[in-house]
Write an enzyme that holds these catalytic residues in place. Structure first.
Site, short mmCIF file in Angstrom:
data_model
loop_
_atom_site.label_atom_id
_atom_site.label_comp_id
_atom_site.label_asym_id
_atom_site.label_seq_id
_atom_site.Cartn_x
_atom_site.Cartn_y
_atom_site.Cartn_z
N HIS A 1 0.83 -1.21 0.00
CA HIS A 1 0.00 0.00 0.00
C HIS A 1 0.87 1.27 0.00
O HIS A 1 0.67 2.16 -0.84
CB HIS A 1 -0.90 -0.01 1.24
N GLU A 2 1.81 1.32 0.93
CA GLU A 2 2.66 2.51 1.02
C GLU A 2 3.60 2.61 -0.18
O GLU A 2 3.94 3.72 -0.61
CB GLU A 2 3.46 2.50 2.33
N HIS B 1 1.88 4.50 -2.88
CA HIS B 1 1.98 5.96 -2.68
C HIS B 1 3.38 6.46 -3.06
O HIS B 1 3.53 7.50 -3.73
CB HIS B 1 1.72 6.31 -1.21
#
Length: 458
Positions: free
Chosen positions: A17-18, A21
């Site tokens: 997820h990170e 980003h």
């Protein structure tokens, strides 16, 4: 195993997820100051280029810290690389890339499961419970469900496993759609062995509040078919005292024909009268000879309920099959499964919000840890499938329009694109507080449900 599987699950999903980003920020020339897996005290750090990569003590999350004038002084020479200075479309892309990375991961993981293949229970039906929807539809012991069609489709979907059947039933029930089943008779004494017929089930009549893991049981399914044989006898228990032996095949119980192990177990559970166990007259076949034995069950606590037990393992091995797909079909099925799980999750959340579905469907970290451990013990393929499911859930959750989530930030950007101005700091603060309150409420409900399941509460 449970703790390790849970930590790996959280670590992998948060990392992906990170990373979504992070890669989006780098692609948009936003300066990334820190990439952290976990929160709190720093356990390990390494600086590569202009970004510090950190492993922190609390592994339940992570974050990507970017250069931003709203969070501190920015060198004038680097202002063009600050997140808040980027065009709206780039900021939205950076925010959306985290949840999208989880959804892409789910597609990859589901595809790996499809390509590797997995041993699944065949959808051979045990005798349905009397007066249930399934029994009224005409399903019988040893019927095999080979295909399913919902009310919105003209095409039949092949059913290759009990897991797939449960998924298709759940999806149809959430959408309020009736289904048709194409079943094949597998009873060895049937004159129509292998003949196919179509039966209908009115799933639209099932309330959304009843759509959960117990859906199939409430419809009347008593599990996959297994021969009604005695697999094991507990020394000193009612079965051994009554004369039951390993390998015995049960033919009748209290004069009722026994078709399979599921029906046999249900008959024993239903034998108590006013909470007291009653004697059972059982006709068995042993080494080609038929004889009768009398058993006196005892009441035992089973998940918080007192039920009659004869202390014996009942049922032969269930039929299994390997479910495996080729390269193209495995990938397309992975995309379809990810989409189906995502939309079904949103449907359930919407129904819970308006009170049509039970909030008991919310699960928290304890349930995740429990299923992570169980799937890991079954094998890596099952664990990867579980990881894909949680990855979809994490992606969908983060896209919800709540101020503390990625979806909340996308909601701000939508407002900015429509009005031409960003949300004011005053409203941002109010929305953040409201979002935190909602998230705390959801987490509290999820933890309550976790403990209720753990303690066997209804």
């Amino acid at each position: 195993m449970t703790v390790i599987a849970f930590l790996v699950t959280i670590g992998v999903l948060v990392l992906i997820h990170e990373y979504g980003h992070y890669r989006a920020a780098v692609a948009c020339d936003v300066k990334v100051l820190r990439f952290s897996l976990g929160f709190g005290r720093v356990l390990w750090s390494h600086t590569r280029g202009e970004t510090e990569f950190v492993l922190s003590a609390l592994p339940l999350g992570g974050y990507v810290k970017m250069l931003d004038e709203r969070e501190g002084t920015v060198d004038p020479a680097e202002r063009h690389r600050a997140f808040n200075r980027k065009p709206l479309r780039q900021r939205a892309f950076v925010v959306a890339s985290g949840p999208l990375a989880n959804l892409v991961l789910a597609v990859v993981l589901y595809a790996c499961v499809n390509w590797a293949g997995v041993q699944e229970v065949r959808p051979w039906m045990a005798q349905p419970r009397a007066d249930s929807m399934v029994a009224r539809a005409g399903l019988a012991s040893r019927d095999e469900v080979v295909a399913l069609r919902d009310a919105q489709s003209d095409d039949w979907t092949p059913v290759r496993s009990m897991t797939e059947l449960q998924w298709l039933f759940t999806r149809a029930a959430v959408k309020g759609q009736d289904v048709q089943l194409k079943v094949a008779a597998r009873a060895t004494d049937s004159a129509a062995l292998g003949a196919q017929r179509t039966v209908s089930l009115a799933l639209s009549s099932v309330p959304a509040s009843e759509v959960d893991n117990g859906l199939l049981e409430r419809l009347g399914f008593s599990g996959p078919y297994a021969d009604p044989v005695v697999a094991q006898v507990v020394p000193g228990g009612p079965a051994e005292k009554g004369g039951l032996r390993q390998g015995d095949r049960v033919l009748l119980i209290n004069g009722q024909i026994v078709y399979d192990a599921g029906q046999l177990r249900q008959a024993i559970r239903d034998s108590a009268v006013q909470g007291k166990p009653q004697p059972l007259l059982v006709r068995i076949e042993r080494a080609g000879r038929v004889q009768e034995v009398t058993l006196q069950p005892v009441m035992k606590d089973v998940q918080g309920k007192l039920l009659p037990r004869i202390e014996a393992g009942l049922g032969g091995p269930v039929a299994v099959t390997e479910v495996r797909y080729g390269a193209v079909e495995g990938f397309t099925r992975a995309v379809a499964k990810t989409w189906d799980v995502a939309t079904l999750s949103l449907d359930m959340l919407g129904k819970m919000l308006v009170g049509e579905a039970s909030i008991k469907n919310l699960s928290g970290p304890i349930t995740i840890a429990d299923y992570a451990g169980k799937s890991a013990q079954l094998g890596w393929v099952y664990y990867v499938g579980f990881l894909a499911l949680v990855s979809v859930s994490l992606g969908v959750l983060n896209l919800l329009p709540l101020p503390v989530l990625d979806g909340g930030h996308l909601m701000y950007y939508l407002f900015e694109s429509v009005t031409g101005r960003p949300v004011s700091d005053r409203w941002l603060e109010r929305l953040q507080r409201g979002g935190v309150a909602i998230m705390l409420l959801m987490m509290s409900l999820a933890l309550y449900n976790d403990f209720a399941r753990l303690l066997g509460a209804p």
